[in-house]
Motif scaffolding. Structure first.
Motif, PDB file in Angstrom:
ATOM      1  N   PRO A  34       0.788  -1.235   0.000  1.00 52.33           N
ATOM      2  CA  PRO A  34       0.000   0.000   0.000  1.00 52.33           C
ATOM      3  C   PRO A  34       0.817   1.279   0.000  1.00 52.33           C
ATOM      4  O   PRO A  34       0.380   2.299  -0.517  1.00 52.33           O
ATOM      5  CB  PRO A  34      -0.833  -0.111   1.279  1.00 52.33           C
ATOM      6  CG  PRO A  34      -0.072  -1.048   2.163  1.00 52.33           C
ATOM      7  CD  PRO A  34       0.610  -2.011   1.250  1.00 52.33           C
ATOM      8  N   LYS A  35       2.029   1.232   0.578  1.00 49.35           N
ATOM      9  CA  LYS A  35       2.836   2.456   0.657  1.00 49.35           C
ATOM     10  C   LYS A  35       4.310   2.112   0.539  1.00 49.35           C
ATOM     11  O   LYS A  35       4.779   1.105   1.052  1.00 49.35           O
ATOM     12  CB  LYS A  35       2.577   3.173   1.984  1.00 49.35           C
ATOM     13  CG  LYS A  35       3.233   4.565   2.071  1.00 49.35           C
ATOM     14  CD  LYS A  35       2.883   5.257   3.371  1.00 49.35           C
ATOM     15  CE  LYS A  35       1.480   5.830   3.325  1.00 49.35           C
ATOM     16  NZ  LYS A  35       1.410   7.023   2.432  1.00 49.35           N
ATOM     17  N   THR A  70       6.935   6.913   1.145  1.00 48.64           N
ATOM     18  CA  THR A  70       5.942   7.993   1.274  1.00 48.64           C
ATOM     19  C   THR A  70       4.951   8.044   0.119  1.00 48.64           C
ATOM     20  O   THR A  70       4.056   8.896   0.109  1.00 48.64           O
ATOM     21  CB  THR A  70       6.608   9.389   1.422  1.00 48.64           C
ATOM     22  OG1 THR A  70       7.126   9.812   0.151  1.00 48.64           O
ATOM     23  CG2 THR A  70       7.720   9.369   2.467  1.00 48.64           C
ATOM     24  N   ASN A 101       1.771   6.435  -2.018  1.00 55.24           N
ATOM     25  CA  ASN A 101       0.668   5.484  -1.975  1.00 55.24           C
ATOM     26  C   ASN A 101       0.707   4.648  -3.251  1.00 55.24           C
ATOM     27  O   ASN A 101       0.573   5.169  -4.363  1.00 55.24           O
ATOM     28  CB  ASN A 101      -0.667   6.215  -1.875  1.00 55.24           C
ATOM     29  CG  ASN A 101      -0.821   6.938  -0.554  1.00 55.24           C
ATOM     30  OD1 ASN A 101      -0.458   6.408   0.501  1.00 55.24           O
ATOM     31  ND2 ASN A 101      -1.343   8.150  -0.587  1.00 55.24           N
ATOM     32  N   LEU A 152      -2.494   9.034  -8.578  1.00 52.99           N
ATOM     33  CA  LEU A 152      -1.425   9.986  -8.247  1.00 52.99           C
ATOM     34  C   LEU A 152      -1.035  10.751  -9.518  1.00 52.99           C
ATOM     35  O   LEU A 152       0.009  10.552 -10.115  1.00 52.99           O
ATOM     36  CB  LEU A 152      -0.217   9.243  -7.676  1.00 52.99           C
ATOM     37  CG  LEU A 152      -0.450   8.470  -6.377  1.00 52.99           C
ATOM     38  CD1 LEU A 152       0.840   7.803  -5.919  1.00 52.99           C
ATOM     39  CD2 LEU A 152      -0.970   9.382  -5.275  1.00 52.99           C
TER      40      LEU A 152
END
Length: 318
Positions: free
Chosen positions: A50-51, A54, A56, A82
């Motif tokens: 998920p990450k 920093t 996503n 994003l």
């Protein structure tokens, strides 16, 4: 500066790890193994992520030549949500430091990279590419890709070159010089792996070729000096060992001739461009002018040794 360790969610990864090392750190339900692109990527393991640094993200993909070879490249697709490309790069610069190479392009379409930045370490490279539009890759809608790949040829040599070196030493001691039969080619044969040799030009070429051959399980060996001294770059030859085994060599590489080898013979006739002939024996590719009678003589010689027919596939060059 080297970058040895990475944390991908619950997975602690270091260079030298294999796909099994990644799988062992996760529940089976959290890994997906892909092998439908085996022509250039024999196995890929995908984990949920998920990450990362920093950002996503959604998934992380690890690839290796085979189960018993180290993971040499990793990529993380950047989800289409994003869309702020500059912000993605700024976050990575804040985490990794200023990149060594940055470029941008104003042509915004999905096939184009409009933002690119790269970080170079002593043993690996990290790059981010942001696209001009949304792409569909790996069953994901993405706007970019973060790539991490190994550039440590010394590690490859340490892990995989010794069996090749041992076999080369054994071959060198077993040559029956009187068994050499040579064949002339119009074209000089090239040393393999020009891309890798260019990439690692600070190392001896033989060292680089052997390291990558070991990584990729190539059944090729560097031609013994005793054979090299008796042929030119425009010759190929067969020879026997004291044990009676047959080998095929060009000036650079050697392959052991055994029944069941992958063999192909492609004769491309000229159109707008000149034709060419390729004879491939288990990864050793001999290139020459098209339609030479001498090629047929050489093929018949190989067929006798291998006890098989090698069919000529003839077509026109593009």
């Amino acid at each position: 500066m080297r970058k040895e360790n990475f944390q991908f969610g619950d997975v602690n990864f270091k260079w030298g790890d294999q796909l099994a090392d990644v799988k062992s750190q996760l529940p089976e339900k959290d890994t997906i193994t892909l092998s439908d692109e085996a022509s250039y990527m024999p196995e890929v393991v995908t984990i949920k992520l998920p990450k990362f640094w920093t950002l996503n993200v959604a998934h992380c993909h690890f690839s290796a030549v085979d189960d018993d070879r180290l993971i040499d490249s990793i990529w993380i697709n950047i989800p289409a949500q994003l869309i702020d490309r500059q912000q993605v790069i700024k976050k990575l610069i804040a985490y990794l430091g200023q990149g060594s190479d940055y470029s941008s392009d104003s042509h915004y379409y999905s096939d184009n990279v409009v933002e690119h930045c790269e970080w170079v370490f002593d043993n690996c490279r990290i790059s981010v590419s942001m696209y001009g539009g949304v792409r569909e890759e790996d069953d994901e809608r993405i706007i970019g890709c973060l790539s991490i790949w190994l550039t440590d040829v010394g590690l490859l040599d340490a892990l995989y070159s010794k069996p090749i070196r041992d076999m080369e030493a054994k071959m060198a001691d077993q040559i029956v010089l009187s068994s050499i039969e040579s064949f002339q080619t119009k074209q000089a044969q090239d040393m393999r792996r020009s891309r890798e040799r260019d990439m690692f030009s600070d190392y001896p070429a033989d060292f680089v070729v052997r390291a990558f051959d070991g990584l990729e399980k190539e059944a090729l060996f560097q031609t013994p000096l005793a054979i090299r001294s008796r042929i030119t770059e425009s010759q190929i030859c067969t020879w026997q060992s004291l044990a009676g085994d047959y080998y095929l060599s060009d000036y650079w590489q050697t392959v052991k001739l055994e029944k069941g080898l992958n063999c192909s013979w492609n004769n491309l006739l000229p159109t707008k461009f000149g034709g060419v002939c390729y004879v491939s024996i288990e990864g050793l590719v001999i290139t020459d002018e098209h339609s030479r009678p001498e090629t047929k003589v050489f093929i018949k010689h190989l067929e006798k040794i291998l006890e098989t027919k090698i069919k000529c596939r003839e077509s026109y060059s593009d």
